[in-house]
Design an enzyme around this catalytic site. Structure first.
Site, PDB file in Angstrom:
ATOM      1  N   CYS A 122       0.960  -1.297   0.015  1.00 51.66           N
ATOM      2  CA  CYS A 122      -0.017   0.010   0.020  1.00 51.66           C
ATOM      3  C   CYS A 122       0.853   1.209   0.122  1.00 51.66           C
ATOM      4  O   CYS A 122       0.418   2.192  -0.465  1.00 51.66           O
ATOM      5  CB  CYS A 122      -0.946   0.066   1.197  1.00 51.66           C
ATOM      6  SG  CYS A 122      -2.089  -1.405   1.523  1.00 51.66           S
ATOM      7  N   HIS A 171      -3.047   7.346   3.719  1.00 50.09           N
ATOM      8  CA  HIS A 171      -3.520   6.096   3.064  1.00 50.09           C
ATOM      9  C   HIS A 171      -4.963   5.657   3.735  1.00 50.09           C
ATOM     10  O   HIS A 171      -5.383   5.981   4.988  1.00 50.09           O
ATOM     11  CB  HIS A 171      -2.350   4.737   3.768  1.00 50.09           C
ATOM     12  CG  HIS A 171      -3.177   3.600   3.239  1.00 50.09           C
ATOM     13  ND1 HIS A 171      -3.543   3.294   1.949  1.00 50.09           N
ATOM     14  CD2 HIS A 171      -3.112   2.453   4.108  1.00 50.09           C
ATOM     15  CE1 HIS A 171      -3.786   2.090   1.729  1.00 50.09           C
ATOM     16  NE2 HIS A 171      -3.603   1.290   2.933  1.00 50.09           N
ATOM     17  N   ASN A 224     -10.162   0.250   0.246  1.00 50.42           N
ATOM     18  CA  ASN A 224      -8.774   0.441   0.209  1.00 50.42           C
ATOM     19  C   ASN A 224      -8.216  -0.062  -1.084  1.00 50.42           C
ATOM     20  O   ASN A 224      -8.383  -1.121  -1.430  1.00 50.42           O
ATOM     21  CB  ASN A 224      -8.155  -0.414   1.400  1.00 50.42           C
ATOM     22  CG  ASN A 224      -6.852  -0.481   1.460  1.00 50.42           C
ATOM     23  OD1 ASN A 224      -5.969  -0.058   0.756  1.00 50.42           O
ATOM     24  ND2 ASN A 224      -6.306  -1.445   2.427  1.00 50.42           N
TER      25      ASN A 224
END
Ligand code: UT7
Length: 379
Positions: A111, A250, A280
């Site tokens: 990520c 994030h 996500n």
């Protein structure tokens, strides 16, 4: 030494929307659970390969910067869902853009791949190794999602965005600093089994991916990691929380974001959120949120932007960017995805059907005994 300023930005979001209600047609889950635990209401499912999304986003970012593809010197492709292992993905973007003079490299820190890519590219721009770079954050998670596992299937989505970095002599502009790190002692808490060389040529198929995902441990580490990294980069750069104009974090879970900014003593009204609409998207979350903040006029000239990230590994980071004067695009690109012919639920159901067939063909090979063989070899 030069500075590395962000001069172009562009996103490419797949148009197919998968709602919480769609998920509950094949998983034992519901909108109330997903919204209260994660903040997520919907996510996108791509009908094209990741390289195609990345090329559209990159073309848009280049048009925004007024930079011709032939003048690009570096392409950094941040992702953990490469269409293929070999050749690398950045080369595919180079080819599609017609950016023949560009070097092309992939970065996979899960990520945080976009943010690690931003650090790498900025370092090369500062030293003069290259004069500009396209940095991409892209993720195509839907094909390797385990759609039978409600603990992960509701959390992720596909998407992409890119920025252009260019050398500038203007002082105090661009990437001011970063804090990078990794909690490798907890790397086993997030693992996708079935992808990678450990599994290749053993009769295991991509249809058999399984996710190890210790949500609660990852949650704790994410809050701690992003909180510590944010504090560290602000200290390094001599910046106080009050001076931060916008946080672009994030987007793994709304509750994680709330906890991180609370730790950093920054109010939620300074936070750019996309988690409700996109879930996500791993490496794509930060650049997509940044692009949307620009589109919504939330980035003012000279703004100070904090970008904390966290992902498998468990990698962590926080970046500080001082925006320049220009917050509007210089131009636009005609690049588009092909028209959509299926709903997101139809796309997911196709993937589920392929996986079911693959599992049948391999006789559940990944479950046992071949999976057991591979387990012992993984640290
Ligand atoms: O970008 C990479 C980083 N990823 C992250 O940062 C994710 C971090 N973790 C999280 O965001 C959260 O831990 C989750 C959203 C994954 C889970 O939230 P939680 O509050 O930690 O829930 P939990 O895992 O403790 O599960 C609570 C209950 C369980 O049932 P029991 O054992 O209490 O009966 C789960 O089985 O919720 C159940 N559950 C679900 N129920 C409905 C788990 N997933 C679902 C679901 N729908 N989708």
């Amino acid at each position: 030494m030069k500075n590395a300023a962000i001069t172009g930005w562009g996103k490419c979001m797949p148009p197919a929307v998968l709602s919480n209600a769609d998920l509950s047609t094949f998983l034992e889950t519901d909108d109330e659970w997903i919204v209260s635990r994660t903040g997520m209401r919907e996510r996108r499912i791509s009908n094209v390969p990741a390289i195609e999304m990345a090329s559209v986003a990159a073309a848009r970012a280049l048009a925004c910067a007024g930079l011709a593809a032939q003048d690009v010197e570096m392409i950094v492709y941040g992702s953990c869902s490469n269409d293929e292992q070999v050749p690398n993905s950045a080369s595919g973007v180079q080819m599609r853009l017609g950016a023949q003079r560009a070097a092309a490299m992939d970065i996979n820190t899960a990520c945080t791949s976009f943010l690690y890519g931003l650090s790498s590219a900025a370092a090369m721009v500062r030293t003069g190794a290259v004069r500009n770079a396209v940095v991409i954050g892209v993720e195509l998670i839907s094909p390797y999602m385990d759609w039978t596992n409600r603990g992960v299937a509701v959390l992720f989505g596909d998407g992409c965005a890119a920025v252009v970095l260019q050398a500038t002599d203007e002082p105090g502009v661009g990437l001011l600093g970063e804090q990078l790190g990794c909690y490798a002692d907890a790397r086993q808490t997030l693992r996708v089994r079935g992808m990678g060389c450990t599994y290749a040529n053993r009769g295991l198929t991509l249809g058999d991916t399984q996710w190890d995902f210790d949500g609660q441990e990852i949650f704790k580490r994410a809050v701690h990691g992003m909180g510590e990294a944010a504090a560290a980069v602000m200290a390094k750069c001599g910046v106080t929380p009050e001076q931060i104009d916008l946080v672009v974090p994030h987007q793994a879970n709304l509750r994680i974001i709330e906890a991180v900014v609370k730790r950093a003593h920054i109010p939620m009204d300074k936070v750019m959120l996309t988690v409700q609409r996109y879930g996500n998207m791993s490496a794509a979350t930060v650049p997509v949120a940044l692009v949307e903040a620009l589109e919504e006029g939330r980035v003012k000239p000279g703004a100070l932007i904090l970008m904390p990230g966290f992902g498998a590994g468990l990698t962590l980071c926080a970046h500080l960017v001082r925006w320049g004067d220009r917050v509007t695009p210089l131009g636009s690109s005609p690049a588009e995805l092909p028209p959509l012919t299926k709903t997101a639920l139809e796309l997911v159901n196709e993937i589920r059907a392929i996986k079911a067939q693959a599992a049948e063909r391999s006789g559940g090979a990944l479950q046992a005994p071949k999976l057991a063989e591979t387990l012992g070899t993984l640290p």
